[in-house]
Scaffold this motif. Structure first.
Motif, PDB file in Angstrom:
ATOM      1  N   LEU A 252       0.831  -1.200   0.000  1.00 40.60           N
ATOM      2  CA  LEU A 252       0.000   0.000   0.000  1.00 40.60           C
ATOM      3  C   LEU A 252       0.869   1.255   0.000  1.00 40.60           C
ATOM      4  N   ALA A 253       1.942   1.246   0.775  1.00 38.95           N
ATOM      5  CA  ALA A 253       2.862   2.391   0.808  1.00 38.95           C
ATOM      6  C   ALA A 253       3.445   2.640  -0.586  1.00 38.95           C
ATOM      7  N   GLU A 254       3.796   1.581  -1.295  1.00 40.61           N
ATOM      8  CA  GLU A 254       4.310   1.729  -2.659  1.00 40.61           C
ATOM      9  C   GLU A 254       3.262   2.347  -3.577  1.00 40.61           C
ATOM     10  N   LYS A 255       2.004   1.953  -3.404  1.00 38.79           N
ATOM     11  CA  LYS A 255       0.913   2.510  -4.223  1.00 38.79           C
ATOM     12  C   LYS A 255       0.757   4.006  -3.942  1.00 38.79           C
ATOM     13  N   ILE A 256       0.922   4.389  -2.696  1.00 43.75           N
ATOM     14  CA  ILE A 256       0.834   5.805  -2.334  1.00 43.75           C
ATOM     15  C   ILE A 256       1.986   6.575  -2.977  1.00 43.75           C
ATOM     16  N   TRP A 257       3.190   6.018  -2.882  1.00 41.00           N
ATOM     17  CA  TRP A 257       4.342   6.659  -3.545  1.00 41.00           C
ATOM     18  C   TRP A 257       4.085   6.800  -5.043  1.00 41.00           C
ATOM     19  N   ASP A 258       3.536   5.751  -5.650  1.00 45.75           N
ATOM     20  CA  ASP A 258       3.250   5.796  -7.091  1.00 45.75           C
ATOM     21  C   ASP A 258       2.253   6.903  -7.427  1.00 45.75           C
TER      22      ASP A 258
ATOM     23  N   ILE B 290       1.356  10.313   2.234  1.00 42.92           N
ATOM     24  CA  ILE B 290       2.765  10.181   1.866  1.00 42.92           C
ATOM     25  C   ILE B 290       3.643  10.062   3.112  1.00 42.92           C
ATOM     26  N   ALA B 291       3.298  10.771   4.184  1.00 46.30           N
ATOM     27  CA  ALA B 291       4.077  10.661   5.423  1.00 46.30           C
ATOM     28  C   ALA B 291       3.951   9.260   6.010  1.00 46.30           C
ATOM     29  N   ALA B 292       2.745   8.708   5.995  1.00 48.49           N
ATOM     30  CA  ALA B 292       2.538   7.343   6.501  1.00 48.49           C
ATOM     31  C   ALA B 292       3.275   6.332   5.624  1.00 48.49           C
ATOM     32  N   ALA B 293       3.256   6.541   4.320  1.00 51.64           N
ATOM     33  CA  ALA B 293       3.972   5.645   3.402  1.00 51.64           C
ATOM     34  C   ALA B 293       5.473   5.739   3.621  1.00 51.64           C
ATOM     35  N   ASP B 294       5.986   6.946   3.807  1.00 46.73           N
ATOM     36  CA  ASP B 294       7.420   7.124   4.047  1.00 46.73           C
ATOM     37  C   ASP B 294       7.870   6.408   5.322  1.00 46.73           C
ATOM     38  N   LEU B 295       7.088   6.548   6.380  1.00 45.25           N
ATOM     39  CA  LEU B 295       7.430   5.858   7.630  1.00 45.25           C
ATOM     40  C   LEU B 295       7.452   4.341   7.430  1.00 45.25           C
ATOM     41  N   THR B 296       6.481   3.855   6.683  1.00 46.04           N
ATOM     42  CA  THR B 296       6.391   2.414   6.444  1.00 46.04           C
ATOM     43  C   THR B 296       7.575   1.913   5.634  1.00 46.04           C
ATOM     44  N   LYS B 297       7.900   2.612   4.557  1.00 44.11           N
ATOM     45  CA  LYS B 297       8.953   2.138   3.650  1.00 44.11           C
ATOM     46  C   LYS B 297      10.360   2.469   4.145  1.00 44.11           C
TER      47      LYS B 297
ATOM     48  N   SER C   9      11.398   3.749   7.284  1.00 47.60           N
ATOM     49  CA  SER C   9      11.724   3.461   8.687  1.00 47.60           C
ATOM     50  C   SER C   9      11.216   2.106   9.148  1.00 47.60           C
ATOM     51  N   HIS C  10      10.535   1.406   8.271  1.00 46.17           N
ATOM     52  CA  HIS C  10       9.939   0.112   8.615  1.00 46.17           C
ATOM     53  C   HIS C  10       9.047   0.234   9.848  1.00 46.17           C
ATOM     54  N   ASN C  11       8.336   1.366   9.903  1.00 44.04           N
ATOM     55  CA  ASN C  11       7.404   1.645  10.986  1.00 44.04           C
ATOM     56  C   ASN C  11       6.020   1.816  10.364  1.00 44.04           C
ATOM     57  N   ASP C  12       5.196   0.770  10.460  1.00 41.98           N
ATOM     58  CA  ASP C  12       3.880   0.816   9.820  1.00 41.98           C
ATOM     59  C   ASP C  12       2.754   1.221  10.766  1.00 41.98           C
ATOM     60  N   LYS C  13       3.105   1.660  11.958  1.00 36.19           N
ATOM     61  CA  LYS C  13       2.103   2.030  12.965  1.00 36.19           C
ATOM     62  C   LYS C  13       1.170   3.137  12.457  1.00 36.19           C
ATOM     63  N   THR C  14       1.723   4.157  11.835  1.00 38.30           N
ATOM     64  CA  THR C  14       0.913   5.272  11.355  1.00 38.30           C
ATOM     65  C   THR C  14      -0.022   4.828  10.238  1.00 38.30           C
ATOM     66  N   LEU C  15       0.485   4.027   9.313  1.00 40.40           N
ATOM     67  CA  LEU C  15      -0.359   3.549   8.214  1.00 40.40           C
ATOM     68  C   LEU C  15      -1.452   2.624   8.754  1.00 40.40           C
ATOM     69  N   ARG C  16      -1.138   1.800   9.732  1.00 40.65           N
ATOM     70  CA  ARG C  16      -2.152   0.944  10.365  1.00 40.65           C
ATOM     71  C   ARG C  16      -3.239   1.804  11.016  1.00 40.65           C
ATOM     72  N   HIS C  17      -2.806   2.851  11.710  1.00 40.69           N
ATOM     73  CA  HIS C  17      -3.761   3.747  12.373  1.00 40.69           C
ATOM     74  C   HIS C  17      -4.646   4.447  11.341  1.00 40.69           C
ATOM     75  N   LEU C  18      -4.048   4.861  10.249  1.00 38.64           N
ATOM     76  CA  LEU C  18      -4.800   5.512   9.176  1.00 38.64           C
ATOM     77  C   LEU C  18      -5.849   4.554   8.600  1.00 38.64           C
ATOM     78  N   LEU C  19      -5.472   3.304   8.392  1.00 37.62           N
ATOM     79  CA  LEU C  19      -6.420   2.307   7.879  1.00 37.62           C
ATOM     80  C   LEU C  19      -7.566   2.086   8.866  1.00 37.62           C
ATOM     81  N   ARG C  20      -7.252   2.032  10.146  1.00 37.33           N
ATOM     82  CA  ARG C  20      -8.315   1.886  11.154  1.00 37.33           C
ATOM     83  C   ARG C  20      -9.263   3.079  11.109  1.00 37.33           C
ATOM     84  N   SER C  21      -8.701   4.272  10.909  1.00 37.07           N
ATOM     85  CA  SER C  21      -9.563   5.458  10.833  1.00 37.07           C
ATOM     86  C   SER C  21     -10.483   5.375   9.618  1.00 37.07           C
ATOM     87  N   TRP C  22     -10.002   4.771   8.525  1.00 36.75           N
ATOM     88  CA  TRP C  22     -10.851   4.582   7.339  1.00 36.75           C
ATOM     89  C   TRP C  22     -11.987   3.616   7.622  1.00 36.75           C
ATOM     90  N   THR C  23     -11.788   2.665   8.521  1.00 32.69           N
ATOM     91  CA  THR C  23     -12.872   1.738   8.844  1.00 32.69           C
ATOM     92  C   THR C  23     -13.895   2.392   9.765  1.00 32.69           C
TER      93      THR C  23
END
Length: 138
Positions: A42-48, A93-100, A102-116
């Motif tokens: 998903l982070a790669e898709k955001i970068w794309d 993009i900030a969540a994707a950058d952290l994931t890719k 820094s190998h820290n996917d916490k922010t992207l996980r939180h963002l996905l939860r907020s989408w639910t």
């Protein structure tokens, strides 16, 4: 060249939507099955999305295409509220950058939860992306 760049951005939007829907479905039904690799994809898709929107903008497209590409870039760069009180914000993009990076996917996980939780906001975002994709394809 503009035509190819438009087609590339359109494909990237569709790929992002497909992957996002797949991952949101996992988060909604079986959150324990969400894996780090899913978030990296998903982070790669955001970068794309960001990369191909900037690429298209740099080609000085017609006004409609420029408008659509600039909206995509803004959607990726704009801070999104991640809690009901709108205190905590981050951009895709900030969540994707952290994931890719820094190998820290916490922010992207939180963002996905907020989408639910905020389904309406997610649907507005996805609907806007679908509409832009259709316009780029025409």
């Amino acid at each position: 060249m503009n035509h190819l760049a438009k087609k590339n951005l359109q494909k990237v939007i569709e790929s992002f939507l497909s992957e996002s829907n797949r991952i949101v479905s996992i988060v909604e039904t079986h959150p324990e099955k969400l894996q780090g690799r899913d978030l990296e994809i998903l982070a790669e898709k955001i970068w794309d999305l960001r990369h191909f929107s900037i690429e298209l903008l740099n080609q000085f497209p017609d006004e409609s295409t420029w408008y659509n590409a600039s909206i995509i870039k803004e959607l990726v760069d704009e801070p999104i509220a991640m809690d009901p009180n709108k205190r905590k914000k981050t951009s895709l993009i900030a969540a994707a950058d952290l994931t890719k990076k820094s190998h820290n996917d916490k922010t992207l996980r939180h963002l996905l939860r907020s989408w639910t939780i905020e389904k309406k906001a997610r649907e507005v975002l996805f609907s806007n992306l679908r509409e832009i994709s259709k316009e780029l394809a025409s």
